[in-house]
Design a protein around this motif. Structure first.
Motif, short mmCIF file in Angstrom:
data_model
loop_
_atom_site.label_atom_id
_atom_site.label_comp_id
_atom_site.label_asym_id
_atom_site.label_seq_id
_atom_site.Cartn_x
_atom_site.Cartn_y
_atom_site.Cartn_z
N SER A 167 -9.50 -42.44 -32.02
CA SER A 167 -10.31 -41.55 -33.13
C SER A 167 -10.86 -40.25 -32.63
O SER A 167 -10.48 -39.81 -31.40
CB SER A 167 -11.50 -42.49 -33.53
N SER B 127 -7.31 -45.71 -35.05
CA SER B 127 -8.39 -44.72 -35.61
C SER B 127 -8.42 -45.11 -36.86
O SER B 127 -8.85 -46.21 -37.40
CB SER B 127 -7.77 -43.18 -35.28
N ASP B 128 -7.97 -44.34 -37.97
CA ASP B 128 -7.82 -44.81 -39.33
C ASP B 128 -6.99 -45.73 -39.51
O ASP B 128 -7.01 -46.63 -40.41
CB ASP B 128 -7.73 -43.53 -40.21
N THR B 129 -5.83 -45.81 -38.74
CA THR B 129 -4.79 -46.95 -38.80
C THR B 129 -4.73 -47.42 -37.41
O THR B 129 -4.93 -47.07 -36.62
CB THR B 129 -3.49 -46.08 -39.40
N GLY C 277 -9.26 -38.82 -36.70
CA GLY C 277 -9.70 -39.78 -37.52
C GLY C 277 -11.06 -40.43 -37.12
O GLY C 277 -11.65 -40.43 -36.22
N GLU D 264 -12.09 -47.04 -36.89
CA GLU D 264 -12.02 -48.19 -37.38
C GLU D 264 -11.85 -49.39 -36.52
O GLU D 264 -10.60 -49.77 -36.60
CB GLU D 264 -11.13 -48.27 -38.40
N SER E 258 -13.86 -36.73 -42.47
CA SER E 258 -12.62 -37.40 -42.18
C SER E 258 -12.97 -38.76 -42.72
O SER E 258 -13.46 -39.77 -42.50
CB SER E 258 -12.72 -37.59 -40.62
N SER F 11 -11.27 -42.40 -44.55
CA SER F 11 -10.25 -43.46 -44.69
C SER F 11 -10.54 -43.90 -46.13
O SER F 11 -11.16 -43.81 -46.66
CB SER F 11 -10.53 -44.49 -43.61
N ASN G 240 -4.69 -44.30 -45.86
CA ASN G 240 -5.36 -43.00 -45.54
C ASN G 240 -5.60 -42.00 -46.75
O ASN G 240 -6.38 -41.22 -46.74
CB ASN G 240 -4.53 -42.23 -44.71
#
Length: 807
Positions: free
Chosen positions: A310, A344-346, A376, A379, A653, A655, A674
């Motif tokens: 991230s 990160s986000d994914t 990102g 998560e 940033s 999500s 995203n």
């Protein structure tokens, strides 16, 4: 003249001008830390010096860290020559006393705990030009690892990523917006997010706040090799006592102080400390078994690495994680298998299945590691679920999960609950924090829940020894199946942890106990050593009033920690009451208690205008402003509480969630794609999810539908009929699994248009025919979330006892 214009004229040199934002003001001038270490225990006093630079009355709020297992038991205010001792109260009562004192013109201080390692100090009615000191005191155990004792004092709270739907969006009908990194808005997943993130100073600027630390080490024997990987230090020695101070050029509070030292003599000697008073006899056992790691007993294992990529990891933290990862890959045993997942986000993964540890696969992994880039949101729940559900090719093989992250998140309990519920028996989770001021609470607790170990590595610290020690520990525990047995008259002691963890090489066993009747006895510790040999040791315990007074506080803190571990999935009335009782009995700060101190007389005119300022803090050393705030022009979050605004849209940033996952989130709160979602009106959802691939999430397999008239409010003591009708309408549109029925009882607080502390009364789950108890994790979670994100009339201030029946 506006308030902001007035501030600009009054603040002078104690501010930083940020374009298009209020000035950043620095009421916190200096922090002095004095720590005394005796054996395994440290006693620490912190003095925070605040000053009011305005011609107007000031209220200052400061968010700061302490060690995650510190037993905070004293707070005082110093007004000139007067010292006002703080009193421990139930948190809500302390807040009310503070607000009442503020409104009446009294000078008041309020100390609260937001997380085990995040605290808030509030000071109301500081007179113009006045200076006030706040003194805090705590007790903590030292850690021991690899022959070194380690003293840690954290100095700054890193910026926390806040996932979830903002409560304002929930009220407006939004259903899928995800809170951006460090946004100071409460969400359904982090209802207290606004209390976690302090304003961060703009890049290139600094406040007048500095810190002085003095550590006195009285080990009872000669001390060897005092070092600090984090700070420049000065060491003075007088006999067997050492005095360690920060060098004059290293007083910026932007990183954890880490102090390590060794003592002469055997590192395997047990230490037993006792204490007795009217509350009972207390003891602390520190044991480092003289057991060696046996390389002949290597068991083939499957290792899955989970690495945080991230935005907050950008730069030095990610480079350090990559360096560690390379050493980990190259240090695997020939028969091991492995894979890598980054998040990160994914989430991405090196391979869909574990890879054999061949030269070709190692080369493939090293190339994958080299290509990692940071950006990102953090998560972590998404990454954790991916690794917990990662396929196991050879059933029965020990799986080791290795997490590398800074832990900068606000939804710690959600993460820890996932580990408690989903980690398979026999598997282990190890955590590594890379950086100067990582979230030690999350990293330590996730390893405890995962039956592993945690290790913090500074971004500028060598990794070779860290990796070598890790493999000595991960290849096999040196002592398993630990069992504690008390021999003696009367009731046995209450011990924490009640079930000791497996021990790894060079790792101590630490047990805290309380025996109400103070009758002496023997504690037998047994287990299985490496190679199958039986291990046993016996300790004779006698409780004397002349013992170590800090031990009682450490037992109280250990008990609170154990009780809180039972509430990772949500608060329960019995555990909340037990935590509150323990905290009040032992005068300890906790999530449900707070210290409050007020002056004896009114000191300011409450009718005059006052200014509220939140103290800005440094960005942790090594963390990139650009990566956190999203642009080169990003600065601090606003410091004026009356004018707090979120960061500009371009600096966020985000999500988001796909439509399907937005539906599933009503059952499982999954996070998805995203793309920035469109606002949608609330709608009734009916979901029939009959299976999940590979059994990835048992909860997702429940059939869910809108409750409708199936959910009835039996009673809502504390609410008028109007509020009951509004709440009924809200809850009846809530999707929950079908097939359950029974009664649920919640208690919660309502004040200022918000619901807080939704506590389940488990006595409400006592019906023999109730199936809610069987699936209560899903049902209770969704009802709790709906209550926490509800915004009732701001004029209501009450405690509500809500009884629900699911038909």
């Amino acid at each position: 003249m506006t308030l902001v214009q007035s501030l600009k004229r009054q603040v002078g040199g104690l501010s930083v001008e940020v374009p298009n934002r209020p000035p950043l003001v620095f009421p916190l001038q200096h922090t002095a830390v004095n720590a005394h270490i005796a054996g395994n225990v440290s006693r620490v006093e912190i003095t925070q010096s605040f000053a009011n630079p305005f011609t107007t009355t000031l209220e200052a709020t400061y968010v700061f860290p302490l060690p995650d297992q510190a037993a905070v038991d004293e707070m005082e205010l110093r007004l000139g020559e007067r010292i006002i001792k703080g009193s421990i109260k139930k948190r809500q009562e302390a807040q009310q006393l503070y607000e009442q004192a503020k409104q009446q013109g009294y000078t008041a201080g309020l100390l609260e705990q937001e997380r085990d390692n995040i605290f808030t100090q509030s000071l109301a009615n500081i007179q113009p030009g006045e200076s006030i000191e706040v003194m805090l005191r705590y007790t903590a155990s030292l850690t021991f690892e690899g022959g070194d004792y380690e003293f840690v004092f954290p100095m700054v709270v890193g910026p926390r990523y806040i996932p979830g739907i903002t409560i304002e969006d929930e009220r407006m009908g939004g259903g899928t917006a995800i809170a951006p990194l460090t946004r100071n808005q409460d969400t359904d997943l982090v209802p207290d997010a606004s209390r976690l993130n302090a304003p961060i100073l703009p890049e290139g600027s600094r406040s007048s706040h500095d810190i002085r630390v003095t550590v006195t080490i009285d080990a009872g024997m000669p001390v060897q090799r005092v070092v600090s990987p984090s700070h420049q230090i000065q060491v003075e020695q007088e006999g067997q006592t050492l005095r360690v101070q920060l060098a004059g050029a290293d007083t910026l509070p932007n990183k954890d102080l880490i102090l390590r030292y060794q003592v002469a003599g055997s590192n395997t000697q047990a230490t037993i400390l006792t204490q007795a008073d009217e509350r009972g006899g207390h003891f602390a056992l520190y044991l480092i078994p003289a057991l060696q790691y046996c390389p002949d007993n290597l068991v083939p294992k499957d290792v899955v690495f989970l690495i945080d990529t991230s935005g907050s990891q950008q730069g030095d933290p990610l480079w350090k994680c990559q360096e560690l990862m390379r050493r980990f890959i190259q240090g695997l045993n020939p028969d091991d298998t492995f894979s890598i997942i980054d998040f990160s986000d994914t989430t991405r993964q090196l391979s869909p299945l574990p890879l054999p540890n061949t030269p070709q696969n190692q080369a493939r992994a090293l190339h994958y590691i080299d290509q990692l880039q940071a950006g990102g949101g953090t998560e972590l729940l998404r990454g954790l679920r991916a690794v917990l559900n990662f396929p196991l090719v050879q059933p029965g093989r020990l799986r080791s999960i290795v997490l590398l992250t800074d832990g900068y998140i606000g939804n710690e309990n959600q993460i820890l609950a996932e580990v408690q519920q989903q980690l398979q028996p026999g598997n282990r989770l190890y955590s590594f924090g890379a950086g100067s001021s990582v979230n030690r609470f999350l990293l330590n607790r996730i390893a405890e829940c995962g039956r592993g170990i945690s290790r913090i590595v500074r971004h500028d610290e060598p990794t070779a020894d860290v990796a070598e020690q890790f493999f000595r520990q991960i290849n096999n525990p040196v002592l398993t199946n630990l069992h504690l047995r008390w021999e003696g008259a009367g009731e046995p002691p209450i011990m924490h942890p009640p079930t000791p963890p497996d021990l790894f090489a060079e790792q101590p066993l630490v047990i805290f106990g309380r025996k109400a009747d103070r009758v002496s006895g023997k504690l037998h510790v047994s287990g299985i050593a490496a190679g199958g040999k039986r291990y046993q040791q016996t300790f004779h315990l006698q409780f004397e009033a002349t013992g170590q007074p800090a031990i009682a506080q450490l037992w109280g803190r250990a008990r609170i920690k154990d009780l809180m571990n039972h509430m990772m999935s949500g608060e329960t009335k019995a555990c909340v009451a037990a935590v509150t009782h323990t905290a009040l009995d032992y005068q300890l700060l906790s999530p449900y208690t707070a210290f409050v101190a007020t002056s004896e007389e009114a000191r300011v005119n409450p009718q005059e205008q006052a200014i509220s300022v939140q103290v800005p803090v440094e960005m942790p050393e090594g963390v990139s402003h650009v990566s956190v705030f999203g642009g080169a022009a990003a600065g601090a979050l606003p410091a004026m509480t009356a004018t707090v605004t979120p960061a500009p849209e371009s600096l966020r940033s985000f999500s988001a969630q796909s439509i399907v996952q937005a539906v599933v989130q009503s059952v499982d709160r999954l996070v998805g794609s995203n793309s920035l979602p469109q606002r949608t009106q609330p709608r009734t959802v009916r979901l029939y999810a009959v299976s999940s691939p590979g059994g990835q999430d048992a909860e997702s397999s429940f059939v869910s539908e809108t409750v409708g008239e199936r959910l009835q409010i039996v009673s809502a003591a504390g609410f008028a009929q109007r509020e009951i009708a509004q709440l009924t309408q809200r809850l009846q549109s809530l999707p929950v699994p079908i097939g359950f029925h029974g009664k649920l009882v919640f208690e919660f607080q309502v004040a200022n248009g918000r619901v807080s502390q939704v506590v389940l009364d488990e006595l409400g789950l006592n019906e023999q025919t109730s199936t809610v108890k069987k699936g209560k994790g899903i049902v209770i979670r969704e009802i709790r979330r709906s209550l926490l994100t509800w915004q009732p009339d701001p004029s209501i201030n009450t405690t509500v006892r809500l009884t629900l029946r699911l038909q």
